[in-house]
Write a protein that holds these residues in place. Structure first.
Motif, short mmCIF file in Angstrom:
data_model
loop_
_atom_site.label_atom_id
_atom_site.label_comp_id
_atom_site.label_asym_id
_atom_site.label_seq_id
_atom_site.Cartn_x
_atom_site.Cartn_y
_atom_site.Cartn_z
N GLY A 225 0.80 -1.21 0.00
CA GLY A 225 0.00 0.00 0.00
C GLY A 225 0.84 1.26 0.00
O GLY A 225 0.31 2.37 0.12
N ARG A 226 2.14 1.09 -0.14
CA ARG A 226 3.02 2.27 -0.19
C ARG A 226 3.06 2.86 -1.59
O ARG A 226 2.60 2.27 -2.56
CB ARG A 226 4.43 1.89 0.27
N LYS A 227 3.65 4.05 -1.67
CA LYS A 227 3.80 4.76 -2.93
C LYS A 227 5.20 5.35 -2.99
O LYS A 227 5.92 5.37 -1.98
CB LYS A 227 2.72 5.84 -3.05
N PRO A 228 5.63 5.83 -4.15
CA PRO A 228 7.00 6.34 -4.27
C PRO A 228 7.38 7.38 -3.23
O PRO A 228 8.50 7.38 -2.71
CB PRO A 228 7.04 6.92 -5.68
N SER A 229 6.47 8.27 -2.89
CA SER A 229 6.78 9.35 -1.95
C SER A 229 6.99 8.86 -0.52
O SER A 229 7.45 9.63 0.34
CB SER A 229 5.66 10.41 -1.97
N ASP A 230 6.68 7.59 -0.25
CA ASP A 230 6.96 7.04 1.08
C ASP A 230 8.44 6.75 1.27
O ASP A 230 8.86 6.45 2.40
CB ASP A 230 6.16 5.75 1.29
N TYR A 231 9.21 6.81 0.20
CA TYR A 231 10.65 6.53 0.27
C TYR A 231 11.46 7.77 -0.07
O TYR A 231 11.09 8.57 -0.94
CB TYR A 231 11.01 5.40 -0.69
#
Length: 339
Positions: A225-231
């Motif tokens: 459920g993560r997205k690129p901006s979580d990293y």
């Protein structure tokens, strides 16, 4: 905690007892030591033979040095390490086997081509999360000269390089993982699926491996459920300039724009124009030394706090290439975080 509770989605495991990467060690060759990341490696060698009478022996010595260096940096002794997970590119992973011969540590030999750093880190993390050990080492290596001799041409041949070709990194990285400590921790492991889109050019590994990287990153996002901006960073292993561009474009088709956080280890380890490395770096040692050197130091300084390491590999051999087979790709992803 049941296995069903740890497995999320199709390909990802959420670690309930996140292992900590308590130390790393990176050793690289002269060319890597002249590149943009030179200040981040633990040791730069001046002679890529390390005084040995073959490049293969030199590569094994590099891995031994990396493993011993990581153990020492953790203020541990060899007898404290309960398992070693390691692999490399050479036939029958001889660099790892011969390094393990000098170590009295139970050994799992792994082969994931250039994805082996994330593969060894994945397996080490799962062992620790399962409570089967307290101290484990994950390692891998590659060497330009041994890889060229095995997969392409004799060095004496002096063949002209294709612009899509990559330069195998001479280097080895090792990590010591533990179940305790205030260090970067492994939170998710996403295991890759083999992908083959028919690429047959052994001088265009980036194109062969990119679909596997895309599939693993996509499924990591879907499962977690993560997205690129979580990293802060999403780092592929060794796609190089060509494969990096393909990966960005294909992920956009899935609705994920990663360009603001995306780097490729093969694209940043060399100055491609100045060092004549064509599309960039490659090899098991590429993501290993960049992660154990560059990224680990950034994590420890809290310059980045969340990264997704996606080591990429081409599952080919000299035999399959000569038989006209296409090149299957694999990518394994590991999420690394620090508070």
């Amino acid at each position: 905690m049941t296995s069903a509770a740890k497995k999320i989605g199709k390909q990802t495991i959420k670690l309930q007892n996140p292992p900590k990467i308590i130390s790393t060690f990176s050793i690289v060759g002269p060319k890597e030591g002249e590149g943009p990341l030179k200040d981040y490696f633990h040791e730069i060698i001046n002679d890529d033979t390390l005084g040995k009478d073959s490049f293969e022996k030199a590569e094994s010595e590099m891995m031994y040095t990396a493993i011993k260096g990581a153990i020492s940096s953790a203020n541990l002794k060899e007898e404290d390490i309960e398992y070693l997970f390691a692999g490399d590119l050479l036939n029958q992973i001889v660099s790892s086997g011969y390094a393990a011969r000098e170590l009295n540590i139970p050994f799992f030999g792994l082969y994931g081509a250039c994805s082996t750093m994330a593969e060894s880190l994945s397996m080490a993390s799962l062992f620790l999360d399962g409570g089967f050990a307290r101290y484990v080492v994950a390692s891998t290596s590659s060497h330009f000269s041994s890889a060229e001799r095995q997969f392409r041409f004799p060095l004496e041949y002096g063949s002209q390089r294709n612009p899509t070709a990559q330069w195998t990194v001479t280097g080895s990285g090792a990590m010591v993982l533990s179940d305790h400590g205030d260090f970067p921790r492994v939170t998710y492991v996403t295991t890759g699926v083999v992908k083959d889109y028919g690429e047959k050019d052994a001088n265009n590994m980036g194109a062969a491996m990119a679909p596997a990287a895309v599939d693993t990153i996509y499924n990591h996002f879907k499962d977690t459920g993560r997205k690129p901006s979580d990293y802060d960073v999403i780092a592929t292993g060794d796609l190089g300039k060509v494969g990096k561009e393909i990966t960005e474009k294909l992920l956009l088709e899935y609705g994920y724009d990663i360009k603001d956080v995306y780097v490729d280890c093969g694209d940043i380890i060399f100055d491609n124009e100045r060092q004549n490395t064509d599309s960039g770096g490659s090899g098991c040692g590429c993501s290993a030394v960049v992660t154990c050197g560059y990224f680990y130091k950034k994590l420890m300084r809290r310059e980045i706090k969340k990264m997704l390491l996606v080591s990429t590999g081409a599952l080919m051999s000299t035999t399959t290439s000569l038989q006209g087979e296409s090149i299957p790709g694999i990518a394994h992803a590991v999420a690394i975080e620090i508070d």
